[in-house]
Design a protein around this motif. Structure first.
Motif, PDB file in Angstrom:
ATOM      1  N   GLU A  87     117.905 -24.531 -89.365  1.00  0.00           N
ATOM      2  CA  GLU A  87     118.268 -23.447 -90.281  1.00  0.00           C
ATOM      3  C   GLU A  87     118.757 -22.197 -89.540  1.00  0.00           C
ATOM      4  O   GLU A  87     119.744 -21.588 -89.928  1.00  0.00           O
ATOM      5  CB  GLU A  87     117.055 -23.083 -91.148  1.00  0.00           C
ATOM      6  CG  GLU A  87     116.656 -24.144 -92.152  1.00  0.00           C
ATOM      7  CD  GLU A  87     117.577 -24.203 -93.346  1.00  0.00           C
ATOM      8  OE1 GLU A  87     118.347 -23.249 -93.551  1.00  0.00           O
ATOM      9  OE2 GLU A  87     117.549 -25.214 -94.067  1.00  0.00           O
ATOM     10  N   ASP A  88     118.047 -21.801 -88.470  1.00  0.00           N
ATOM     11  CA  ASP A  88     118.273 -20.497 -87.846  1.00  0.00           C
ATOM     12  C   ASP A  88     119.031 -20.548 -86.537  1.00  0.00           C
ATOM     13  O   ASP A  88     119.368 -19.498 -85.971  1.00  0.00           O
ATOM     14  CB  ASP A  88     116.928 -19.804 -87.611  1.00  0.00           C
ATOM     15  CG  ASP A  88     116.191 -19.526 -88.907  1.00  0.00           C
ATOM     16  OD1 ASP A  88     116.831 -19.558 -89.970  1.00  0.00           O
ATOM     17  OD2 ASP A  88     114.977 -19.279 -88.855  1.00  0.00           O
ATOM     18  N   GLY A  89     119.289 -21.753 -86.014  1.00  0.00           N
ATOM     19  CA  GLY A  89     120.001 -21.849 -84.758  1.00  0.00           C
ATOM     20  C   GLY A  89     119.208 -21.261 -83.611  1.00  0.00           C
ATOM     21  O   GLY A  89     117.981 -21.348 -83.550  1.00  0.00           O
ATOM     22  N   GLU A  90     119.890 -20.613 -82.680  1.00  0.00           N
ATOM     23  CA  GLU A  90     119.240 -20.078 -81.487  1.00  0.00           C
ATOM     24  C   GLU A  90     118.223 -18.987 -81.818  1.00  0.00           C
ATOM     25  O   GLU A  90     117.296 -18.732 -81.043  1.00  0.00           O
ATOM     26  CB  GLU A  90     120.292 -19.536 -80.522  1.00  0.00           C
ATOM     27  CG  GLU A  90     119.735 -19.180 -79.156  1.00  0.00           C
ATOM     28  CD  GLU A  90     120.813 -18.796 -78.169  1.00  0.00           C
ATOM     29  OE1 GLU A  90     120.479 -18.212 -77.126  1.00  0.00           O
ATOM     30  OE2 GLU A  90     122.006 -19.083 -78.452  1.00  0.00           O
ATOM     31  N   ALA A  91     118.361 -18.374 -82.985  1.00  0.00           N
ATOM     32  CA  ALA A  91     117.403 -17.336 -83.386  1.00  0.00           C
ATOM     33  C   ALA A  91     116.003 -17.898 -83.578  1.00  0.00           C
ATOM     34  O   ALA A  91     115.028 -17.137 -83.626  1.00  0.00           O
ATOM     35  CB  ALA A  91     117.874 -16.668 -84.676  1.00  0.00           C
ATOM     36  N   ALA A  92     115.876 -19.221 -83.698  1.00  0.00           N
ATOM     37  CA  ALA A  92     114.550 -19.831 -83.859  1.00  0.00           C
ATOM     38  C   ALA A  92     113.724 -19.754 -82.580  1.00  0.00           C
ATOM     39  O   ALA A  92     112.506 -19.897 -82.618  1.00  0.00           O
ATOM     40  CB  ALA A  92     114.701 -21.291 -84.296  1.00  0.00           C
ATOM     41  N   PHE A  93     114.401 -19.561 -81.440  1.00  0.00           N
ATOM     42  CA  PHE A  93     113.708 -19.521 -80.153  1.00  0.00           C
ATOM     43  C   PHE A  93     113.299 -18.080 -79.823  1.00  0.00           C
ATOM     44  O   PHE A  93     113.849 -17.122 -80.353  1.00  0.00           O
ATOM     45  CB  PHE A  93     114.597 -20.065 -79.044  1.00  0.00           C
ATOM     46  CG  PHE A  93     114.987 -21.507 -79.228  1.00  0.00           C
ATOM     47  CD1 PHE A  93     114.226 -22.514 -78.658  1.00  0.00           C
ATOM     48  CD2 PHE A  93     116.098 -21.856 -79.979  1.00  0.00           C
ATOM     49  CE1 PHE A  93     114.573 -23.843 -78.817  1.00  0.00           C
ATOM     50  CE2 PHE A  93     116.455 -23.183 -80.154  1.00  0.00           C
ATOM     51  CZ  PHE A  93     115.696 -24.180 -79.572  1.00  0.00           C
ATOM     52  N   ALA A  94     112.343 -17.964 -78.906  1.00  0.00           N
ATOM     53  CA  ALA A  94     111.885 -16.642 -78.448  1.00  0.00           C
ATOM     54  C   ALA A  94     111.931 -16.633 -76.931  1.00  0.00           C
ATOM     55  O   ALA A  94     110.912 -16.548 -76.256  1.00  0.00           O
ATOM     56  CB  ALA A  94     110.478 -16.354 -78.959  1.00  0.00           C
TER      57      ALA A  94
END
Length: 590
Positions: A249-256
């Motif tokens: 759903e969120d692409g790379e934004a899902a990672f921290a």
């Protein structure tokens, strides 16, 4: 470990295989086996490890012999024992410095065993627990060793399918071994299709969408690479990997990713964890070639706000990433499809004391038949809402739809469903923590009111050794009451029995999720998802494709807690250890 569980282990000094192996001590247990350290009498008293097939909740021990506590579980035990032996045979054929060596397997004590090299080291998850995130150089060394093992494994047409820090052992010198091939699948030499249709176990957050969705035909090397990427992420950041649907759903934004993280490792993780399997590496060789021209050691630029990226068409052919270009960012596909859980040969239940009831197994209707059914249901729903909006006891009555599930009148869950039971008890439309009737919801250990999560162990169970009563329904230890209020309680063992005595059982699917349709004599029904359980050792999700639900009652005879469990073939009432995490389906009494 409780005294009762300790009594189920082979005692020190036990001789196996006509005295060839002598048990030195107990090492560990999993859902399907106990591991012991043994001394080999014929190899200069060399110490080795022996894994014994033993299903918690299904097996008990009389002396050294393993017995099946409930005869109805014998067929499942025999089938799983054959799978255990197949795992041993696969491992015995593997010869690689980074794969645990299996040297022997045999049957004894009415069960099966296999003998492994005794590894002096720790799994990486325990190393992480003690020391935190690892440095780039150390992770690169682990990556090199794991890739070497995977290259060999994939060449044997075998996929590991449960790669995670807990399944990588490392000794003091830094040597790594890939362990636990219990989830692995052997592939045919001809067309690459799996030789089995049984459900794939998996560890949440390390398994990609095709594995979570049980899509056997989509499993390949890329499935292991997704798990490897999630493992690298965990090792480098000490953070749990994001859920695959979140990545989707969120692409790379899902990672921290932390600022300053090595740029190559960051790009490699993103590449390996692409939601679409065609966008991931397709072979170990492809990864090795990419790493040759993309040296590790360059810090990543400070993280900026994520930019939107276009969705990638399903199965669009992917070229290997160019040496002078970054791996593409994860593209959000915003897929709304619910993965289908296929489990016609579901794993055996863990009931240690069960009463088998008559059950019915029905084949699912063809998609076009269900389409017609749901079309009729939709029309019926509209007409029903227009003509009637009954409210009884402050709870909206469920909408009845012929030949379909009882639908909730709105999305404001939970609703109490009247199944026409003699006691007047009504059952909730969904699990605690779920927003839909088919949702898995949260998993609770018996007596705890906050959800169990991945990483929880038996040692963190709140009520170990404490007496909280034989019936926690409506008490401070009731997960339903604590989360939904005093109108709701966990069902007692008697209420589960009433449900089984007065309702019919059909294995089916709802919005792509498999489970049990339980229909009362008044024609109304509820859906119980086959959502598996969380293991007491590490909180991992297991046996999705079979159903497990807690009752509020303690089983005095078996020193466990009553549970309700089901597979495509049957539903049974049994008992299990309180430290497992099961879903809760609440009841509202008349």
């Amino acid at each position: 470990m409780t005294d009762n569980e300790r009594g189920q282990m082979l005692p020190e000094g036990t001789l196996l295989k006509d005295g060839e192996y002598r048990v030195v001590g107990y090492m560990a247990s999993g859902g399907f086996g106990n591991t012991y350290e043994v001394e080999h009498e014929g190899r200069l008293h060399k110490h080795m490890a022996v894994k014994e097939f033993f299903i918690r909740g299904v097996n008990t021990r009389q002396g050294t012999h393993v017995t099946v506590s409930v005869e109805d579980n014998r067929a499942d035990f025999n089938r799983m024992q054959r799978k255990f032996f197949a795992e041993a045979e696969r491992l015995a054929q593997l010869d690689h410095p980074h794969i645990v060596e299996v040297s022997d397997f045999f049957e004894e004590n009415d069960t099966a065993y296999y003998v492994m090299k005794l590894i002096s080291g720790q799994p990486l998850n325990k190393v992480m627990a003690e020391h935190g995130a690892m440095g780039t150089d150390r992770v690169c060394d682990i990556l090199r060793q794991v890739l070497s093992a995977l290259k060999y494994v994939h060449a044997q047409h075998l996929y590991h399918l449960d790669l995670k820090p807990a399944n990588i052992m490392q000794n003091a010198e830094g040597h790594c071994w890939l362990i636990d091939f219990g989830a692995s699948k052997q592939m045919s030499d001809d067309d690459g299709h799996t030789l089995t249709t049984t459900a794939l176990p998996y560890t949440p957050r390390y398994a990609p969408l095709e594995q979570v969705g049980q899509n056997m035909e989509d499993i390949g090397p890329w499935t292991d690479f997704y798990a490897l990427g999630a493992t690298l992420y965990h090792l480098l950041t000490a953070q749990t990997p994001p859920k695959p649907d979140k990545v989707n759903e969120d692409g790379e934004a899902a990672f921290a990713f932390p600022d300053g993280m090595d740029a190559t490792m960051r790009r490699l993780i993103i590449w390996m964890m692409q939601p679409r399997r065609s966008q991931r590496p397709q072979s170990v060789e492809e990864i090795e070639q990419w790493l040759e021209v993309n040296p590790v050691g360059k810090p990543a630029a400070k993280k900026e706000e994520p930019k939107a990226t276009p969705a990638v068409k399903q199965e669009e052919p992917k070229a290997a990433p160019a040496a002078d270009k970054d791996v593409p960012t994860v593209a959000s596909t915003a897929s709304k499809d619910v993965p289908t859980v296929k489990s016609k040969d579901a794993e055996p239940t863990r009931a240690s004391s069960a009463t088998r009831l008559q059950s019915k197994k029905h084949r699912s209707k063809a998609p076009w038949v269900w389409a017609g059914v749901w079309a009729v249901a939709a029309v019926a729903l509209v007409l029903f809402i227009i003509s009637r909006n009954d409210i009884k006891n402050g709870v909206k009555e469920p909408v009845e739809v012929p030949s379909a599930f009882t639908l909730c009148p709105d999305d404001n869950h939970p609703h109490a469903i009247d199944l026409g039971l003699p006691s007047g008890t009504k059952w909730a439309c969904c699990n605690i923590g779920a927003a839909t009737p088919e949702g898995y919801g949260d998993y609770f250990r018996w007596g705890e009111t906050t959800p169990m999560k991945e990483g929880d162990t038996e040692a963190t169970y709140r009520y170990e050794g404490r007496d909280i009563g034989d019936d926690i329904s409506g008490t401070r230890c009731d997960a339903a009451t604590a989360n939904w209020g005093t109108d709701w309680q966990m069902p007692t063992e008697q209420q589960f029995q009433e449900l089984m005595d007065n309702c019919s059982y059909t294995w089916t699917t709802l919005d792509g999720v498999e489970g049990a349709k339980v229909t009362g004599r008044n024609g109304r029904s509820i859906f119980l998802s086959a959502s598996g359980y969380r293991d007491r050792d590490d909180g991992s999700l297991n046996l999705v494709g079979a159903g497990y639900y807690w009752s509020a009652s303690f089983d005095m005879n078996n020193e466990g807690c009553y549970m309700f469990t089901f597979t495509p073939e049957e539903w049974i009432r049994g008992s299990g250890s309180w430290a497992y995490g099961f879903p809760v389906r609440a009841v509202a009494e008349e």
